[in-house]
Design a protein around this motif. Sequence first.
Motif, mmCIF file in Angstrom:
data_model
loop_
_atom_site.group_PDB
_atom_site.id
_atom_site.type_symbol
_atom_site.label_atom_id
_atom_site.label_comp_id
_atom_site.label_asym_id
_atom_site.label_seq_id
_atom_site.Cartn_x
_atom_site.Cartn_y
_atom_site.Cartn_z
ATOM 1 N N TYR A 54 61.002 -33.408 68.567
ATOM 2 C CA TYR A 54 60.402 -34.316 67.590
ATOM 3 C C TYR A 54 60.345 -33.728 66.184
ATOM 4 N N PHE A 55 60.753 -32.489 66.029
ATOM 5 C CA PHE A 55 60.641 -31.821 64.735
ATOM 6 C C PHE A 55 61.983 -31.638 64.034
ATOM 7 N N GLY A 56 62.973 -32.422 64.397
ATOM 8 C CA GLY A 56 64.266 -32.370 63.723
ATOM 9 C C GLY A 56 64.195 -32.828 62.281
ATOM 10 N N TRP A 57 63.186 -33.623 61.958
ATOM 11 C CA TRP A 57 63.014 -34.135 60.605
ATOM 12 C C TRP A 57 62.713 -33.035 59.596
ATOM 13 N N GLU A 60 65.688 -31.905 57.222
ATOM 14 C CA GLU A 60 66.037 -32.878 56.191
ATOM 15 C C GLU A 60 64.909 -33.030 55.169
ATOM 16 N N PHE A 61 63.680 -32.953 55.611
ATOM 17 C CA PHE A 61 62.536 -33.035 54.706
ATOM 18 C C PHE A 61 62.567 -31.894 53.695
ATOM 19 N N ILE A 62 62.866 -30.698 54.160
ATOM 20 C CA ILE A 62 62.967 -29.550 53.251
ATOM 21 C C ILE A 62 64.111 -29.735 52.261
ATOM 22 N N LEU A 63 65.239 -30.232 52.725
ATOM 23 C CA LEU A 63 66.375 -30.454 51.823
ATOM 24 C C LEU A 63 66.039 -31.489 50.752
ATOM 25 N N ALA A 133 69.024 -39.698 58.368
ATOM 26 C CA ALA A 133 69.225 -39.464 59.788
ATOM 27 C C ALA A 133 67.906 -39.264 60.530
ATOM 28 N N THR A 134 66.951 -38.613 59.904
ATOM 29 C CA THR A 134 65.701 -38.303 60.612
ATOM 30 C C THR A 134 64.446 -38.766 59.896
#
Length: 188
Positions: A54-57, A60-63, A133-134
């Motif tokens: 569940y923490f794949g986001w 992308e959040f950091i990017l 994507a996430t």
Amino acid sequence: MKAVISTLRNMAEGVSALMMAAIFCTFILQIIVRYAVGAPWFVSTFGNAINASYFGWTLEFILVLWLWTIFWGNAFVVRDYDHVTFGIIYDSVGRKTRSALAIIGALIIAAALLSSIGPTYDRMKLLWLKSSATLPVKMLPIYSIYFVFLAAVSLRYLLRAWNCVRRGADGELHGPLSEVPIHVESKK
């Protein structure tokens, strides 16, 4: 007016600091999820209460935050005199020529940035159709900070050109190092 500008600059720096803090906290969360959640001691203590998938986001959040931090910071926090400049010609000419170079340079930068808004938007409006994507957001709002950057930096260079027309380039902080004012705060 100086108080308003100072307050706005402090707020912009605060927003940048908050984005960097969010990046750091998300990074720490990534480390915890990667190395602790699957560890035998964690599973024996908490069971499968947390699913690492569940923490794949977080990546992308950091990017996205990094992208926003860079463009926000360069639009509102970084000052002209914070940039590295190579002023061999600029520093070696007289006052009037320096003013002309500053005006021409500022107008070229502003024109280049402003003229790129339309073509950039034409290429990026397709991003309104694409979703992250996430993250639960479309891609265009993610990249919209670039337009804020283009507008803010263009405005800054137009103001620089206007100030050079009115006062000359002597009041600028792009002059030779000996001409850059050094501000020393006195202790009270």
